[in-house]
Design an enzyme around this catalytic site. Structure first.
Site, PDB file in Angstrom:
ATOM      1  N   ASP A   1     -99.278  26.743   6.889  1.00 54.06           N
ATOM      2  CA  ASP A   1     -97.833  26.567   6.159  1.00 54.06           C
ATOM      3  C   ASP A   1     -97.513  25.038   6.252  1.00 54.06           C
ATOM      4  O   ASP A   1     -96.880  24.476   5.357  1.00 54.06           O
ATOM      5  CB  ASP A   1     -96.825  27.525   6.830  1.00 54.06           C
ATOM      6  CG  ASP A   1     -96.947  28.828   6.215  1.00 54.06           C
ATOM      7  OD1 ASP A   1     -97.961  29.047   5.549  1.00 54.06           O
ATOM      8  OD2 ASP A   1     -96.240  29.645   6.819  1.00 54.06           O
TER       9      ASP A   1
ATOM     10  N   THR B   1     -92.940  32.002   1.657  1.00 60.15           N
ATOM     11  CA  THR B   1     -93.454  33.450   1.155  1.00 60.15           C
ATOM     12  C   THR B   1     -92.460  34.366   1.446  1.00 60.15           C
ATOM     13  O   THR B   1     -92.161  35.426   0.896  1.00 60.15           O
ATOM     14  CB  THR B   1     -94.683  33.741   1.876  1.00 60.15           C
ATOM     15  OG1 THR B   1     -94.747  33.305   3.177  1.00 60.15           O
ATOM     16  CG2 THR B   1     -95.968  32.622   1.565  1.00 60.15           C
ATOM     17  N   THR B   2     -91.663  34.366   2.633  1.00 59.66           N
ATOM     18  CA  THR B   2     -90.528  35.259   3.061  1.00 59.66           C
ATOM     19  C   THR B   2     -89.383  35.094   2.085  1.00 59.66           C
ATOM     20  O   THR B   2     -88.733  36.127   1.517  1.00 59.66           O
ATOM     21  CB  THR B   2     -90.145  35.064   4.520  1.00 59.66           C
ATOM     22  OG1 THR B   2     -91.167  34.986   5.176  1.00 59.66           O
ATOM     23  CG2 THR B   2     -89.221  36.335   4.901  1.00 59.66           C
TER      24      THR B   2
ATOM     25  N   ASP C   1     -95.156  35.438   9.026  1.00 58.84           N
ATOM     26  CA  ASP C   1     -95.258  34.976   7.662  1.00 58.84           C
ATOM     27  C   ASP C   1     -95.363  35.950   6.711  1.00 58.84           C
ATOM     28  O   ASP C   1     -96.136  36.967   6.720  1.00 58.84           O
ATOM     29  CB  ASP C   1     -96.888  34.372   7.782  1.00 58.84           C
ATOM     30  CG  ASP C   1     -97.295  33.759   6.424  1.00 58.84           C
ATOM     31  OD1 ASP C   1     -96.647  32.607   6.043  1.00 58.84           O
ATOM     32  OD2 ASP C   1     -98.279  34.345   5.873  1.00 58.84           O
TER      33      ASP C   1
END
Length: 546
Positions: free
Chosen positions: A408, A110-111, A77
């Protein structure tokens, strides 16, 4: 300068009374200005993005981080990786905040947002080398981002949510969980996430209250033992081992006052000088205990949940009076129990009335394997919207990663409840935007057309990273996908990371929320614009001081 007077701090005055600033460690510092400063920032941002790039996609790799006190975290994450990284460079800290913003606002991607920002930085560097001014680059990126969002809106598809048919939502949640550690029980986790969101969602207001979803974990068992409890799970057990392990049609008294005699609220101390006085004190305490228990019983409660503890005498009295009780229940749990059971939190015994009691159909104690660990499950509550996802796993590390993964998935389902539009994942949306931006660049007569093309190249770095992480040649896979998108006019063609024999993400059911994708492009562009406008920085002379 002999008449110069210094005042405490860092301001001094010369002989004419003019102030000037004295900077600390002036000899050891150097100043970066202009293009050198911007290139230094680009280097820092790219190094962060390159670390995260290998974690992107369903075949992305995990990172193992060890904290200063020896705690081990294994995750892919993006927000968690950056949060746990020990970063000192100022621009690198901005990248950490970038992924945190995406996590707070959207919860997913988020990545991807950091990888896109890193790719934009890389493109900005080559434009700077061509002699283009950083402001022109930033403006070009801004225009390209706005155009990309317009294009995303044009290729987005409606995704009406039907509470009776949750299959499309489950497929979306499965897309989010594809790269996570929980994908061994892929569908089960997706179903749990969807059912949890739908239990608390208000489809009329298009709102999901995450306060009503609690993630609780317990070491032991397998990931497959994870379950959705339509109620509240509390990591406590009944205060006395002889109390019943299962209660039905329960009326709960939710108390934030301790089962103990009132203490004098003064600084005076009480001296007991004789046996008779001590016996009177004991009798007084016992009377008070009985009075408290009777108040709870007379209100009609069949279970007392107390935020504070009580001693053995009170505990034994509760058992005698056949009033099961739970002690040391934390504040957040108390609030959730009150919401779920429709009860009121009571701060004083005198205020307890039958109307303030909560209701639950079943309160039962769960025990685990051969351990003495026990937990309470409060089910069939008056307000069935409060739910708990109860996660099991072989060790603490797996449970923590499962919590992050489910968060997520919950966020991606929530995004579809709030905005019922989707685009296709697997790099398909980025490729489509890249093709559109590159084509539109030719119609721009100003210098910004170079930034437009660079933006298109940066968007292509996402599908290339997906392909590289899956062990496929990134350049070949990207060229093939672009060719198919153009020839078939199909914006759903992406990278077949899972080797399923088709690049059509619509067929593979790789679905992403339009809201998430739009936010990624906006946040990454804003961050890059801000960094490109920083052209002056004072930093320690030694790079090891970063």
């Amino acid at each position: 300068m002999s008449n110069m007077t210094a005042i405490p701090g860092s301001i001094a005055f010369d002989e004419y009374g003019r102030p000037f600033i004295i900077l600390k460690d002036q000899g050891r510092q150097k100043r970066l200005t202009g293009t050198d400063a911007i290139k230094s920032h680009i280097c820092a941002a790219r190094s962060i993005a390159n670390i995260l790039k290998t974690s992107l996609g369903p075949k992305g790799l995990d990172k193992l981080m060890i904290s200063s006190d020896g705690d081990v975290t294994v995750t892919n994450d993006g927000a968690t990786i950056l949060k746990n990284m020990d970063v000192d460079h100022e621009i690198a800290k901005l990248m950490v905040q970038l992924s945190q913003s995406q996590d707070d606002e959207i919860g997913d991607g988020t990545t991807g947002v950091v990888v896109l920002a890193g790719a934009l930085m890389e493109q900005a560097q080559s434009l700077l080398d061509k002699g283009i001014h950083p402001i022109r680059i930033a403006d070009g990126f801004e225009l390209a981002a706005q155009y990309s969002i317009l294009h995303l809106n044009s290729i987005a598809e409606g995704f009406p949510i039907n509470p009776k048919d949750l299959e499309p939502l489950i497929k979306t949640a499965m897309t989010t969980l594809g790269s996570k550690i929980v994908n061994k029980c892929h569908r089960q986790m997706a179903e749990i996430a969807v059912n949890a969101v739908m239990a608390v969602a208000d489809l009329e207001k298009r709102d999901v209250n995450f306060e009503l979803i609690k993630l609780e974990g317990k070491v032991g068992g397998r990931l497959e033992d994870t379950m959705l409890v339509r109620g509240v799970v509390v990591d406590k057990d009944f205060s006395h081992p002889q109390m019943p392990k299962k209660l039905q049609d329960v009326k709960l008294a939710i108390l934030t006052c301790p089962f103990e005699p009132p203490k004098p609220k003064t600084k005076h101390k009480l001296d007991v000088t004789s046996v008779e006085d001590y016996k009177k004190l004991r009798d007084y305490e016992r009377e008070k205990f009985i009075e408290m228990v009777d108040r709870v019983k007379n209100a009609g409660a069949t279970l007392a949940i107390c935020q504070w503890g009580f001693d053995d005498e009170a505990n034994h009295l509760l058992l005698q009076k056949q009033l099961p009780a739970v002690r040391w229940v934390g504040g957040p749990e108390i609030e959730l129990i009150a919401i779920a059971t429709g009860g009121r939190i009571v701060p004083r015994f005198e205020e307890l009335t039958p109307e303030k009691l909560g209701y639950a159909g079943i309160v039962r104690e769960l025990s685990f394997g051969t351990t003495k660990d026990k937990m309470l499950v409060i089910e069939e509550c008056k307000n069935s919207r409060a739910v708990t996802i109860f996660i099991r796993g072989g060790n603490k590390m797996i449970i923590e990663e499962a919590k992050r993964s489910l968060h997520d998935a919950l966020c991606s389902v929530r995004n579809l409840v709030t905005d019922e539009r989707i685009v296709y994942g697997g790099g398909a949306a980025e490729i489509s935007c890249a093709i559109a931006c590159a084509a539109y660049a030719n119609s721009i007569s100003s210098l910004e057309q170079y930034a437009f093309r660079a933006f298109a190249d940066a968007l292509e770095s996402i599908p290339m990273a997906l392909a590289d992480n899956a062990g496929i040649s990134g350049i070949d896979a990207l060229a093939e996908a672009k060719s198919f998108q153009l020839s078939e006019n199909n914006p759903a063609i992406g990278i077949d990371c899972m080797n399923r024999g088709t690049s059509d993400m619509k067929v593979q059911n790789v679905i992403e929320s339009l809201k998430s994708k739009t936010q990624q492009i906006l946040l990454a562009t804003q961050m890059v614009k801000m960094i490109l406008k920083i052209d002056d920085v004072r930093s320690p002379a030694d790079p090891s001081d970063y």
